[in-house]
Design a protein around this motif. Structure first.
Motif, PDB file in Angstrom:
ATOM      1  N   MET A  81      35.748   8.671  18.214  1.00 57.97           N
ATOM      2  CA  MET A  81      36.471   7.421  17.963  1.00 57.97           C
ATOM      3  C   MET A  81      35.604   6.428  17.194  1.00 57.97           C
ATOM      4  N   HIS A  82      34.338   6.335  17.554  1.00 50.33           N
ATOM      5  CA  HIS A  82      33.450   5.404  16.864  1.00 50.33           C
ATOM      6  C   HIS A  82      33.322   5.750  15.384  1.00 50.33           C
ATOM      7  N   GLU A  83      33.222   7.039  15.084  1.00 49.45           N
ATOM      8  CA  GLU A  83      33.132   7.465  13.687  1.00 49.45           C
ATOM      9  C   GLU A  83      34.404   7.118  12.920  1.00 49.45           C
ATOM     10  N   ALA A  84      35.562   7.395  13.539  1.00 50.14           N
ATOM     11  CA  ALA A  84      36.838   7.077  12.887  1.00 50.14           C
ATOM     12  C   ALA A  84      36.989   5.572  12.705  1.00 50.14           C
ATOM     13  N   LYS A  85      36.543   4.802  13.691  1.00 55.16           N
ATOM     14  CA  LYS A  85      36.601   3.343  13.589  1.00 55.16           C
ATOM     15  C   LYS A  85      35.811   2.856  12.380  1.00 55.16           C
ATOM     16  N   ARG A  86      34.602   3.375  12.209  1.00 51.21           N
ATOM     17  CA  ARG A  86      33.771   2.949  11.076  1.00 51.21           C
ATOM     18  C   ARG A  86      34.399   3.342   9.742  1.00 51.21           C
ATOM     19  N   ASP A  87      35.010   4.544   9.699  1.00 45.24           N
ATOM     20  CA  ASP A  87      35.577   5.020   8.439  1.00 45.24           C
ATOM     21  C   ASP A  87      36.900   4.321   8.098  1.00 45.24           C
ATOM     22  N   ASN A  88      37.723   4.076   9.114  1.00 44.65           N
ATOM     23  CA  ASN A  88      39.090   3.613   8.869  1.00 44.65           C
ATOM     24  C   ASN A  88      39.263   2.109   8.986  1.00 44.65           C
ATOM     25  N   ASP A  89      38.324   1.447   9.650  1.00 44.79           N
ATOM     26  CA  ASP A  89      38.458   0.019   9.932  1.00 44.79           C
ATOM     27  C   ASP A  89      37.111  -0.658   9.738  1.00 44.79           C
ATOM     28  N   PRO A  90      36.599  -0.650   8.520  1.00 43.80           N
ATOM     29  CA  PRO A  90      35.228  -1.110   8.287  1.00 43.80           C
ATOM     30  C   PRO A  90      34.982  -2.581   8.618  1.00 43.80           C
ATOM     31  N   ARG A  91      36.043  -3.385   8.666  1.00 43.24           N
ATOM     32  CA  ARG A  91      35.858  -4.795   9.036  1.00 43.24           C
ATOM     33  C   ARG A  91      36.128  -5.047  10.520  1.00 43.24           C
ATOM     34  N   GLY A  92      36.415  -4.003  11.264  1.00 42.88           N
ATOM     35  CA  GLY A  92      36.604  -4.153  12.707  1.00 42.88           C
ATOM     36  C   GLY A  92      37.777  -5.012  13.096  1.00 42.88           C
ATOM     37  N   LEU A  93      38.871  -4.907  12.346  1.00 42.86           N
ATOM     38  CA  LEU A  93      40.031  -5.763  12.576  1.00 42.86           C
ATOM     39  C   LEU A  93      41.102  -5.134  13.462  1.00 42.86           C
ATOM     40  N   LEU A  94      41.020  -3.836  13.725  1.00 42.95           N
ATOM     41  CA  LEU A  94      42.052  -3.167  14.510  1.00 42.95           C
ATOM     42  C   LEU A  94      41.783  -3.346  16.001  1.00 42.95           C
ATOM     43  N   ASN A  95      42.660  -4.093  16.657  1.00 41.67           N
ATOM     44  CA  ASN A  95      42.613  -4.310  18.105  1.00 41.67           C
ATOM     45  C   ASN A  95      41.190  -4.580  18.582  1.00 41.67           C
ATOM     46  N   PRO A  96      40.531  -5.595  18.015  1.00 48.64           N
ATOM     47  CA  PRO A  96      39.121  -5.835  18.350  1.00 48.64           C
ATOM     48  C   PRO A  96      38.933  -6.130  19.833  1.00 48.64           C
ATOM     49  N   GLY A  97      37.819  -5.628  20.367  1.00 48.07           N
ATOM     50  CA  GLY A  97      37.467  -5.847  21.755  1.00 48.07           C
ATOM     51  C   GLY A  97      37.846  -4.715  22.679  1.00 48.07           C
ATOM     52  N   LYS A  98      38.641  -3.749  22.187  1.00 47.71           N
ATOM     53  CA  LYS A  98      39.097  -2.657  23.056  1.00 47.71           C
ATOM     54  C   LYS A  98      38.168  -1.432  22.984  1.00 47.71           C
ATOM     55  N   LEU A  99      37.542  -1.211  21.843  1.00 47.11           N
ATOM     56  CA  LEU A  99      36.599  -0.110  21.671  1.00 47.11           C
ATOM     57  C   LEU A  99      35.251  -0.727  21.337  1.00 47.11           C
ATOM     58  N   GLN A 100      34.259  -0.479  22.174  1.00 44.95           N
ATOM     59  CA  GLN A 100      32.992  -1.179  22.022  1.00 44.95           C
ATOM     60  C   GLN A 100      32.042  -0.414  21.116  1.00 44.95           C
ATOM     61  N   THR A 101      32.410  -0.375  19.853  1.00 46.38           N
ATOM     62  CA  THR A 101      31.546   0.243  18.853  1.00 46.38           C
ATOM     63  C   THR A 101      30.986  -0.848  17.956  1.00 46.38           C
ATOM     64  N   PRO A 102      29.711  -0.805  17.606  1.00 44.86           N
ATOM     65  CA  PRO A 102      29.141  -1.863  16.768  1.00 44.86           C
ATOM     66  C   PRO A 102      29.715  -1.824  15.364  1.00 44.86           C
TER      67      PRO A 102
END
Length: 450
Positions: A420-441
């Motif tokens: 999930m962290h890898e997909a988050k970095r690739d797909n949501d580079p600005r961290g705008l998708l449901n912030p605060g729910k997945l604790q990835t830097p």
């Protein structure tokens, strides 16, 4: 007064598809987090600034492109039947309501391809007219959407036979990224692990392919017992008996059956019960198992009454908690996994220590092909500290608790977080998708331009 980004987004999707009315925004910023007395004070004031309701996938992509440009947080929503604050926007922005993406795109003998906003109850009704049915679905199926279930759920009715969402019950998904120009990804196989039970943090799921099954004529049966241990023994025996086709095996401790007001008069006062859906023709086998365990066949719903009267599944899984809350608003629940070989011993320890402070409710299911006793016990809530004392005791005797009193995926859910962290970095580079729910830097990525 509307903010500039709202005006821009409204121009992209149309005035009627971007809502800013405070009552509408408040309503669509909530889910069923009120099941948790821990989450209520933390989430009750959280709300979006606007609600976007796209009617097409292209419109959804336009909303995401606009959100990228203006750095607006996006929280995706289905029907909002989740219990952990999955659909609650922690940082304002918009709620992206996908309920209008509700087209059934294709139905074959083995799968259904649908948009994310299709309601599971409507899909089940359609499938049964074609001699097919869903494999698994939550107790909230009449309201819940396919996308919401995949992104916020795990198992449910049917899991005793087919397993949970990770057990081949999602075949493919189409996901939008949140970038300057959103990409449309088609994911399948191991790639799906980044999107199942992800709360919409790694991408916006807009289309799903799920396997379906031939229709079965289901008999619904309540078997009643003098004590919960007998109910649990019977339930396990039925759960592992592969000669009985099953959709539901759910033992509940008294007084939980008294909470089921629509059918309470049909149940034995003072008795624990097991609620079952089994294939027509299995009645004699159930009676034999009941006799061995000291149980009695009680209320029965014949196959011809299936979906014509309130069904037993409406009192199982987390609907059990809902009926308990309707009776006593101070109760809450846990989500727990018991040891398949030691569950009776573990139940004995819990009851010996907590008595009626913890009321037992099991759901037998398959996980990776193995029958396991999952649990959603009803907890008589007093304080936050006491709740976590109970959780600590469960863990100390080998009962794994997935904490339903947190919105943080890593603390309460199941998943392969590195994926999930890898997909988050690739797909949501600005961290705008449901912030605060997945604790990835994502701080470094959020500072990137373009």
């Amino acid at each position: 007064m509307m903010k500039d980004w709202m005006v821009e987004m409204q121009a992209a999707v149309g005035e009627e598809k971007l809502l800013s009315n405070p009552e509408q925004v408040d309503k669509l910023s909530k889910d069923y987090y009120w099941y948790s007395p821990v989450l209520v004070p933390l989430l009750q004031d959280k709300r979006a600034e606007a609600i976007a309701i796209p009617h097409t996938v292209d419109e959804a992509a336009q909303v995401l492109a606009s959100a990228w440009k203006r750095r607006v947080p996006v929280t995706t929503r289905g029907a909002g039947t989740g219990n952990y604050g999955q659909a609650v926007p922690l940082e304002g922005g918009i709620v992206l309501d996908l309920s209008k993406l509700d087209r059934v795109l294709e139905v074959t003998d083995t799968y259904a391809r649908v948009q994310a906003g299709v309601r599971l109850g409507a899909l089940e009704k359609l499938l049964r007219t074609q001699e097919k049915e869903l494999r698994i679905y939550p107790s909230t199926y009449m309201k819940a959407t396919v996308g919401g279930f995949v992104c916020g759920g795990s198992g449910g009715i049917g899991s005793i036979h087919w397993g949970n969402l990770w057990d081949g019950n999602v075949l493919e998904a189409v996901v939008l990224t949140l970038e300057e120009t959103p990409r449309r990804l088609t994911v399948k196989g191991d790639e799906l692990k980044a999107y199942i039970h992800n709360y919409g943090t790694t991408g916006v799921l807009v289309e799903v392919v799920i396997p379906i099954a031939p229709k079965v004529e289901w008999t619904q049966t309540v078997v009643q017992f003098d004590n919960f241990e007998a109910a649990a023994r019977f339930s396990h025996a039925v759960a592992v008996d592969d000669s009985i086709r099953k959709r539901l095996v759910a033992p509940v401790e008294w007084p939980i059956p008294s909470f089921f007001k629509p059918i309470a008069a049909k149940l034995e006062a003072g008795s624990s019960a097991c609620l079952l859906e089994t294939a027509e023709g299995s009645e004699a086998q159930l009676a034999e198992h009941a006799s061995v365990a000291g149980g009695r066949i009680g209320y029965t719903i014949a196959p011809e009454q299936y979906r014509k009267v309130i069904g037993l599944s409406d009192f199982t899984w987390n609907h059990t908690t809902l009926w308990a809350l309707k009776t006593d608003p101070t109760v809450t629940y846990l989500q727990a996994g018991f040891d398949k070989d030691r569950f009776l011993e573990q139940i004995h320890f819990i009851k010996e220590k907590f008595g009626d402070e913890v009321l037992m409710h099991l759901e037998f299911m398959r996980s990776a092909g193995v029958v396991v006793p999952a649990a959603l016990p009803v907890i008589r809530y007093t304080t936050h500290e006491r709740l976590y004392e109970i959780i600590a005791y469960f863990n100390s005797i080998g009962v794994r608790v997935n904490d339903p009193h947190t919105w943080v995926l890593e603390m309460g859910g199941r998943g392969e977080w590195h994926v999930m962290h890898e997909a988050k970095r690739d797909n949501d580079p600005r961290g705008l998708l449901n912030p605060g729910k997945l604790q990835t830097p994502v701080s470094t990525a959020m500072n990137q331009e373009g």
